[in-house]
Design an enzyme around this catalytic site. Structure first.
Site, mmCIF file in Angstrom:
data_model
loop_
_atom_site.group_PDB
_atom_site.id
_atom_site.type_symbol
_atom_site.label_atom_id
_atom_site.label_comp_id
_atom_site.label_asym_id
_atom_site.label_seq_id
_atom_site.Cartn_x
_atom_site.Cartn_y
_atom_site.Cartn_z
ATOM 1 N N ASP A 59 74.439 3.916 52.971
ATOM 2 C CA ASP A 59 74.200 3.118 54.155
ATOM 3 C C ASP A 59 75.087 1.846 54.096
ATOM 4 O O ASP A 59 74.742 0.855 53.375
ATOM 5 C CB ASP A 59 72.714 2.711 54.360
ATOM 6 C CG ASP A 59 72.539 1.695 55.620
ATOM 7 O OD1 ASP A 59 73.293 1.657 56.362
ATOM 8 O OD2 ASP A 59 71.387 1.529 55.571
ATOM 9 N N ASN A 86 86.383 3.270 59.600
ATOM 10 C CA ASN A 86 85.922 3.678 60.937
ATOM 11 C C ASN A 86 84.556 3.452 61.053
ATOM 12 O O ASN A 86 84.270 3.302 62.446
ATOM 13 C CB ASN A 86 86.220 5.316 60.696
ATOM 14 C CG ASN A 86 85.392 5.909 62.099
ATOM 15 O OD1 ASN A 86 85.902 5.882 63.229
ATOM 16 N ND2 ASN A 86 84.413 6.574 61.973
ATOM 17 N N TYR A 157 79.260 -7.234 69.411
ATOM 18 C CA TYR A 157 80.321 -6.161 69.219
ATOM 19 C C TYR A 157 81.852 -6.637 69.337
ATOM 20 O O TYR A 157 82.524 -6.636 68.506
ATOM 21 C CB TYR A 157 80.148 -5.012 69.859
ATOM 22 C CG TYR A 157 81.025 -3.809 69.618
ATOM 23 C CD1 TYR A 157 80.968 -3.087 68.576
ATOM 24 C CD2 TYR A 157 81.721 -3.576 70.466
ATOM 25 C CE1 TYR A 157 81.727 -1.757 68.549
ATOM 26 C CE2 TYR A 157 82.789 -2.417 70.569
ATOM 27 C CZ TYR A 157 82.610 -1.693 69.458
ATOM 28 O OH TYR A 157 83.528 -0.654 69.147
ATOM 29 N N LYS A 161 84.577 -7.120 66.567
ATOM 30 C CA LYS A 161 85.902 -6.455 66.372
ATOM 31 C C LYS A 161 87.271 -7.426 66.477
ATOM 32 O O LYS A 161 87.983 -6.896 66.000
ATOM 33 C CB LYS A 161 86.015 -5.269 67.812
ATOM 34 C CG LYS A 161 84.973 -4.315 67.137
ATOM 35 C CD LYS A 161 85.461 -3.376 66.312
ATOM 36 C CE LYS A 161 84.323 -2.325 65.955
ATOM 37 N NZ LYS A 161 84.860 -1.253 64.461
#
Length: 268
Positions: A59, A86, A157, A161
């Site tokens: 995890d 990824n 999010y 990023k």
């Protein structure tokens, strides 16, 4: 084209499905030996089973997990040449999209950054000494078009990023002289579990639009996001870009943000 990856050792996080699984498959086809990290193995990895593939069940929300994955690669194959960060998207147990800045609280922000930024930071920290010992390596961080095109949806999010993109540039400058190339692949909307699973993004958007999952994926989503190609990308299309960037064929490419987004980023 021979990507000259035969015998190279690669770690791919989030490697059991979607983009990550496509990356694992592509690197194996190119002759690389791959260590795939994910919480569960899944039928996709089972279909690729062989001496060149190791799965590490972890995890990545666990701060110690990335280092364990890297160490497993070194134990199995003697070193490390490639790291593909990824793993990302909704943290485990979270459904996106979330609308509006006030929707996610502090805990949501922390989880989002743990999964989309800090797991990559920790994997890179663990990988660098091994790559330096081999005389170089290649790192690709899978990012998102939302890093450069923020909208009032999934703001945590997008911010995570954007930070990943900035980190990529900084690392490429610091470690380029030591033979380590660091690049991003910024994916646009892609046909992955994020969209297609029950209760996923297509169902959330469909509930608002009064449409079914297939209509959202095939028509409503591409129209809403103004995708030039008229469709979401396929995971393999992202994986092909990743494979090229980790290849010695891209020896002069570092600090780049390679966009595969169906025309999502029109203004950049």
């Amino acid at each position: 084209m021979d990507l000259r990856l035969n015998g190279r050792v690669a770690v791919v996080t989030g490697g059991s499905k979607g983009i990550g699984l496509a990356v694992v498959r592509t690197l194996l086809e190119e002759g690389a030996r791959v260590v795939a990290a994910s919480r569960t193995r899944g039928p996709g990895l089972d279909a690729l089973a062989g001496p060149g593939l190791v799965h590490v069940p972890v995890d990545l929300m666990d701060p110690g997990a990335p280092a364990r994955v890297v160490e497993r690669a070194v134990e199995e194959y003697g070193g490390l040449d490639v790291l593909v960060n990824n793993a990302g998207g909704p943290p485990p147990g979270v459904t996106l999209p979330r609308f509006g800045f006030l929707t996610p609280g502090d805990g949501d922000w922390r989880e989002m950054f743990e999964f989309n930024l800090f797991s990559a930071v920790r994997a890179i920290r663990a990988a660098l000494p091994h790559m330096i010992a081999r005389g170089g390596g290649a790192i690709v961080n899978v990012s998102s078009g939302n890093a450069r095109r923020p909208v009032p949806m999934n703001v945590d999010y997008s911010a995570a990023k954007a930070a990943l993109n900035n980190l990529t540039k900084a690392l490429s400058e610091e470690y380029g002289p030591q033979g380590i190339r660091v690049n991003c692949v910024s994916a646009g909307p892609t046909v992955t579990d994020w969209w297609t699973k029950e209760g996923g993004a297509a169902d959330v958007i469909g509930a608002q639009a009064g449409a079914g999952r297939a209509d959202v994926i095939e028509k409503i989503g591409p129209e809403m996001m103004q995708l030039t190609t008229g469709r979401l990308a396929e995971p393999q299309e992202i994986a092909d870009a990743v494979a090229l960037l980790v290849s010695p064929r891209s020896a002069s490419t570092t600090g780049a943000d390679f966009v595969v987004d169906s025309g999502f980023l029109k203004q950049f």
